[in-house]
Scaffold this motif. Structure first.
Motif, PDB file in Angstrom:
ATOM      1  N   TRP A  82      19.053 -15.568  22.575  1.00 59.84           N
ATOM      2  CA  TRP A  82      18.972 -14.617  21.456  1.00 59.84           C
ATOM      3  C   TRP A  82      17.521 -14.252  21.201  1.00 59.84           C
ATOM      4  O   TRP A  82      16.724 -15.069  20.746  1.00 59.84           O
ATOM      5  CB  TRP A  82      19.589 -15.251  20.209  1.00 59.84           C
ATOM      6  CG  TRP A  82      19.786 -14.300  19.062  1.00 59.84           C
ATOM      7  CD1 TRP A  82      19.999 -12.962  19.125  1.00 59.84           C
ATOM      8  CD2 TRP A  82      19.818 -14.641  17.677  1.00 59.84           C
ATOM      9  NE1 TRP A  82      20.160 -12.436  17.869  1.00 59.84           N
ATOM     10  CE2 TRP A  82      20.054 -13.451  16.953  1.00 59.84           C
ATOM     11  CE3 TRP A  82      19.671 -15.829  16.963  1.00 59.84           C
ATOM     12  CZ2 TRP A  82      20.139 -13.413  15.558  1.00 59.84           C
ATOM     13  CZ3 TRP A  82      19.772 -15.792  15.591  1.00 59.84           C
ATOM     14  CH2 TRP A  82      20.003 -14.606  14.901  1.00 59.84           C
ATOM     15  N   ASN A  84      15.976 -14.511  17.455  1.00 57.57           N
ATOM     16  CA  ASN A  84      15.901 -15.811  16.810  1.00 57.57           C
ATOM     17  C   ASN A  84      14.755 -15.809  15.798  1.00 57.57           C
ATOM     18  O   ASN A  84      13.613 -15.531  16.159  1.00 57.57           O
ATOM     19  CB  ASN A  84      15.637 -16.877  17.888  1.00 57.57           C
ATOM     20  CG  ASN A  84      15.730 -18.282  17.362  1.00 57.57           C
ATOM     21  OD1 ASN A  84      15.469 -18.540  16.190  1.00 57.57           O
ATOM     22  ND2 ASN A  84      16.082 -19.212  18.237  1.00 57.57           N
ATOM     23  N   THR A 100      25.591 -22.813  19.281  1.00 56.22           N
ATOM     24  CA  THR A 100      26.552 -21.891  18.677  1.00 56.22           C
ATOM     25  C   THR A 100      26.419 -20.543  19.361  1.00 56.22           C
ATOM     26  O   THR A 100      25.330 -19.958  19.378  1.00 56.22           O
ATOM     27  CB  THR A 100      26.295 -21.740  17.168  1.00 56.22           C
ATOM     28  OG1 THR A 100      26.482 -23.013  16.538  1.00 56.22           O
ATOM     29  CG2 THR A 100      27.248 -20.730  16.553  1.00 56.22           C
ATOM     30  N   ARG A 116      26.217 -14.890  23.734  1.00 54.35           N
ATOM     31  CA  ARG A 116      24.904 -14.859  23.106  1.00 54.35           C
ATOM     32  C   ARG A 116      24.676 -16.157  22.340  1.00 54.35           C
ATOM     33  O   ARG A 116      25.511 -16.585  21.531  1.00 54.35           O
ATOM     34  CB  ARG A 116      24.805 -13.672  22.152  1.00 54.35           C
ATOM     35  CG  ARG A 116      23.473 -13.518  21.459  1.00 54.35           C
ATOM     36  CD  ARG A 116      22.443 -12.916  22.399  1.00 54.35           C
ATOM     37  NE  ARG A 116      22.798 -11.545  22.738  1.00 54.35           N
ATOM     38  CZ  ARG A 116      22.370 -10.910  23.813  1.00 54.35           C
ATOM     39  NH1 ARG A 116      21.588 -11.540  24.677  1.00 54.35           N
ATOM     40  NH2 ARG A 116      22.720  -9.666  24.062  1.00 54.35           N
ATOM     41  N   TYR A 160      23.251 -18.004  19.492  1.00 55.45           N
ATOM     42  CA  TYR A 160      22.670 -17.792  18.168  1.00 55.45           C
ATOM     43  C   TYR A 160      21.924 -19.030  17.673  1.00 55.45           C
ATOM     44  O   TYR A 160      20.905 -18.909  16.995  1.00 55.45           O
ATOM     45  CB  TYR A 160      23.767 -17.394  17.174  1.00 55.45           C
ATOM     46  CG  TYR A 160      24.089 -15.926  17.220  1.00 55.45           C
ATOM     47  CD1 TYR A 160      23.649 -15.063  16.237  1.00 55.45           C
ATOM     48  CD2 TYR A 160      24.820 -15.390  18.283  1.00 55.45           C
ATOM     49  CE1 TYR A 160      23.925 -13.712  16.287  1.00 55.45           C
ATOM     50  CE2 TYR A 160      25.114 -14.037  18.351  1.00 55.45           C
ATOM     51  CZ  TYR A 160      24.660 -13.203  17.343  1.00 55.45           C
ATOM     52  OH  TYR A 160      24.923 -11.855  17.409  1.00 55.45           O
ATOM     53  N   ASP A 161      22.413 -20.188  17.987  1.00 53.28           N
ATOM     54  CA  ASP A 161      21.713 -21.422  17.604  1.00 53.28           C
ATOM     55  C   ASP A 161      21.718 -22.364  18.799  1.00 53.28           C
ATOM     56  O   ASP A 161      22.741 -22.516  19.476  1.00 53.28           O
ATOM     57  CB  ASP A 161      22.397 -22.092  16.409  1.00 53.28           C
ATOM     58  CG  ASP A 161      21.593 -23.279  15.902  1.00 53.28           C
ATOM     59  OD1 ASP A 161      20.409 -23.085  15.570  1.00 53.28           O
ATOM     60  OD2 ASP A 161      22.138 -24.393  15.857  1.00 53.28           O
ATOM     61  N   ASN A 186      18.934 -22.243  21.127  1.00 53.88           N
ATOM     62  CA  ASN A 186      18.235 -21.566  22.224  1.00 53.88           C
ATOM     63  C   ASN A 186      17.317 -22.519  22.993  1.00 53.88           C
ATOM     64  O   ASN A 186      17.216 -22.436  24.208  1.00 53.88           O
ATOM     65  CB  ASN A 186      17.427 -20.387  21.674  1.00 53.88           C
ATOM     66  CG  ASN A 186      18.287 -19.173  21.406  1.00 53.88           C
ATOM     67  OD1 ASN A 186      18.468 -18.316  22.254  1.00 53.88           O
ATOM     68  ND2 ASN A 186      18.828 -19.092  20.195  1.00 53.88           N
ATOM     69  N   GLN A 195      30.535 -13.549  15.097  1.00 50.80           N
ATOM     70  CA  GLN A 195      29.130 -13.368  14.755  1.00 50.80           C
ATOM     71  C   GLN A 195      28.829 -13.784  13.317  1.00 50.80           C
ATOM     72  O   GLN A 195      27.812 -14.455  13.063  1.00 50.80           O
ATOM     73  CB  GLN A 195      28.714 -11.910  14.964  1.00 50.80           C
ATOM     74  CG  GLN A 195      27.227 -11.678  14.716  1.00 50.80           C
ATOM     75  CD  GLN A 195      26.833 -10.221  14.860  1.00 50.80           C
ATOM     76  OE1 GLN A 195      27.486  -9.337  14.319  1.00 50.80           O
ATOM     77  NE2 GLN A 195      25.765  -9.965  15.602  1.00 50.80           N
ATOM     78  N   ALA A 198      28.570 -17.461  13.157  1.00 44.86           N
ATOM     79  CA  ALA A 198      27.358 -17.928  13.828  1.00 44.86           C
ATOM     80  C   ALA A 198      26.137 -17.742  12.933  1.00 44.86           C
ATOM     81  O   ALA A 198      25.276 -18.629  12.836  1.00 44.86           O
ATOM     82  CB  ALA A 198      27.177 -17.168  15.144  1.00 44.86           C
ATOM     83  N   LEU A 199      26.041 -16.597  12.278  1.00 47.00           N
ATOM     84  CA  LEU A 199      24.906 -16.341  11.392  1.00 47.00           C
ATOM     85  C   LEU A 199      24.893 -17.311  10.214  1.00 47.00           C
ATOM     86  O   LEU A 199      23.832 -17.773   9.783  1.00 47.00           O
ATOM     87  CB  LEU A 199      24.953 -14.899  10.890  1.00 47.00           C
ATOM     88  CG  LEU A 199      24.692 -13.819  11.946  1.00 47.00           C
ATOM     89  CD1 LEU A 199      24.950 -12.436  11.375  1.00 47.00           C
ATOM     90  CD2 LEU A 199      23.262 -13.913  12.481  1.00 47.00           C
ATOM     91  N   VAL A 244      23.468 -20.557  11.469  1.00 46.13           N
ATOM     92  CA  VAL A 244      22.021 -20.481  11.641  1.00 46.13           C
ATOM     93  C   VAL A 244      21.325 -20.613  10.289  1.00 46.13           C
ATOM     94  O   VAL A 244      20.351 -21.365  10.144  1.00 46.13           O
ATOM     95  CB  VAL A 244      21.636 -19.155  12.324  1.00 46.13           C
ATOM     96  CG1 VAL A 244      20.122 -18.983  12.343  1.00 46.13           C
ATOM     97  CG2 VAL A 244      22.167 -19.111  13.750  1.00 46.13           C
ATOM     98  N   TYR A 256      20.289  -9.774   8.415  1.00 49.69           N
ATOM     99  CA  TYR A 256      21.663 -10.148   8.726  1.00 49.69           C
ATOM    100  C   TYR A 256      22.543 -10.395   7.502  1.00 49.69           C
ATOM    101  O   TYR A 256      23.761 -10.492   7.642  1.00 49.69           O
ATOM    102  CB  TYR A 256      21.671 -11.401   9.607  1.00 49.69           C
ATOM    103  CG  TYR A 256      20.859 -11.227  10.859  1.00 49.69           C
ATOM    104  CD1 TYR A 256      21.283 -10.359  11.865  1.00 49.69           C
ATOM    105  CD2 TYR A 256      19.649 -11.888  11.022  1.00 49.69           C
ATOM    106  CE1 TYR A 256      20.523 -10.178  13.008  1.00 49.69           C
ATOM    107  CE2 TYR A 256      18.890 -11.706  12.167  1.00 49.69           C
ATOM    108  CZ  TYR A 256      19.329 -10.850  13.148  1.00 49.69           C
ATOM    109  OH  TYR A 256      18.572 -10.660  14.274  1.00 49.69           O
TER     110      TYR A 256
END
Length: 471
Positions: A28, A31, A77, A90, A92-93, A95, A131, A134-135, A138, A160
């Motif tokens: 991502w 990030n 995630t 993708r 999101y958490d 990386n 999504q 996921a947000l 994060v 976001y």
């Protein structure tokens, strides 16, 4: 699956643990740890992370913590995306964890940092979700644990979560403020030093995108505020609710003059406002009200009720005589800018508890100073564990490494002679530092000296700047 919660109907988010081939994972680029160009490939992001000098990625340290085998106790995630009709995910958490896995599978680039990697399975267990979920993960994981600064959290909320741009986000866009002056990236600076009321007192108009002044004047003002923060003329106990008094008055006069001749710019808008709608301009009575400290935790006032009523609430004819006390220095020598992590978390907790105690918001606080001294011991030992290499990091090694240099740095401050004299008066020296830290775990009476606790925190604060300060 629906369920009742607090009288409202909610739906459990759909999540599933899936083992995903590494080739299907996409890092991502947005990030908040280090936002990058959205078109960057995995290889470009990895190269950037390996060349990172800001220690935001710190891949070597993460690999060392994992040891020989990849740690699956925390799952990345991910959200499914389409890439040319093929399923991809993708990240999101997680990386950094995925980067270690990709490096193990594909090898290091020719240049950049190289180090030992844990063994990684060919298919990585991941938490696959929508999504929005996921947000939320994060935000929950990173917003309050020290891995993000205040600006990073505000930027995430704006991008976001449909939040308005905070003053830090606006100033970063306008003048690269947080990048150029990291001292600004603090909660109390955002909420109290840079609130709308104080910005207006400085000569700015928060109603406009450029605050109604030229870029040159904005730069001069931000530089002056950052200098005041760095020198301790503004901190969590001094001038936080009156920053204007700590700034050069001739500069403020220049700003007001510049604003009068500055061309009118565009007004700002709330996130989600229709075209033509702008932010509500504060009423005159709002601007006249004194700045109020905003508490993120709504339970704080219940946990720490006021012990004394205000002067307005006192019975008529009653008086309270203030006890005179010799002025002492700021705990930790003023606000510290430390790298995100456990050391920063402990420091911030101790600093905030000290402020609450000074404000009389702690009940049964007779033993607070002794408990604070125990906290300084914990803080020093945590810093030792992160800084000193080896299986058995020793507090004495950490003290020998940093205490003398820290005192030298204190002596070089503008108020250095007063600070060093204060430390000497409390018998806090590089030679006594180890014994005083160790005594923090023993002896209630011997460690309940307020002034000595402040002196000890000042020297330790300078040691933390050397070992864990932001670069």
């Amino acid at each position: 699956m629906a369920r009742e919660k607090g009288g409202r109907r909610s739906v459990l988010p759909q999540q599933k643990v899936v083992e995903i081939p590494l080739a299907q994972l996409r890092l991502w680029t947005e990030n908040p740890r280090d936002p990058l160009d959205g078109d960057m490939t995995n290889e470009e992001i990895i190269a950037h992370a390996l060349h990172d000098d800001s220690k935001r990625w710190n891949l070597r340290k993460l690999a060392r913590k994992m040891g020989d085998h990849y740690d699956t106790s925390e799952l990345p995630t991910v959200v499914r995306i389409d890439e040319g009709g093929r399923p991809r995910y993708r990240v999101y958490d997680g990386n950094r964890r995925v980067i270690l896995a990709l490096l193990q599978q594909e090898g290091f680039p020719e240049d950049g940092d190289q180090f030992e990697l844990p063994l990684v399975p060919a298919r990585l267990p991941c938490n696959v979700c929508e999504q929005d979920t996921a947000l939320e993960h994060v935000l929950r994981k990173h917003s309050n644990n020290g891995t993000w600064g205040r600006y990073e959290r505000d930027l995430f909320m704006h991008r976001y979560m449909d939040a308005d741009k905070s003053v830090l986000v606006r100033l970063q866009e306008l003048a690269d403020a947080v990048t150029r002056w990291p001292e600004l990236n603090q909660r109390y600076v955002r909420d109290e030093v840079l609130n709308d009321r104080h910005l207006r007192e400085m000569g700015l108009d928060p109603e406009y995108e450029d605050y109604g002044v030229s870029a040159e004047m904005m730069d001069e003002l931000l530089q002056s505020i950052a200098t005041a923060l760095h020198e301790g003329r503004i901190d969590t106990r001094k001038n936080r609710n009156d920053p204007v008094s700590a700034l050069p008055q001739d500069l403020l006069a220049k700003i007001r003059q510049d604003r009068e001749s500055h061309p009118a710019g565009r007004k700002i808008r709330h996130a989600g406002c229709a075209d033509g709608e702008t932010e509500r301009r504060p009423a005159a009575e709002d601007a006249a009200r004194p700045a109020r400290i905003e508490h993120e935790d709504p339970q704080e006032m219940a946990l720490f009720p006021e012990q004394e009523r205000s002067e307005q609430e006192r019975p008529a004819g009653s008086r309270r005589t203030r006890q005179a006390r010799r002025k002492s220095l700021a705990v930790f020598g003023g606000g510290l800018l430390l790298r995100p992590g456990a050391v920063n978390n402990i420091y911030r907790t101790l600093d905030e508890l000290w402020v609450l105690n000074e404000q009389g918001k702690l009940k049964n606080s007779q033993a607070f100073v002794a408990v604070f001294r125990m906290g300084l011991r914990l803080l020093a030992e945590t810093a030792t564990a992160e800084d000193i290499e080896g299986k058995n990091p020793n507090l004495s090694t950490y003290v020998k490494k940093y205490a003398a240099k820290a005192k030298k740095n204190l002596r070089n401050r503008a108020d250095g002679q007063d600070v060093v004299t204060y430390l000497d008066a409390q018998a806090v020296t590089p030679d006594s530092m180890l014994k005083m830290l160790q005594s923090g775990a023993h002896g209630y009476t011997s460690t309940n000296n307020r002034e000595q606790a402040i002196a000890l925190s000042i020297l330790l604060g300078q040691m933390l700047i050397l070992s864990h300060g932001r670069e």
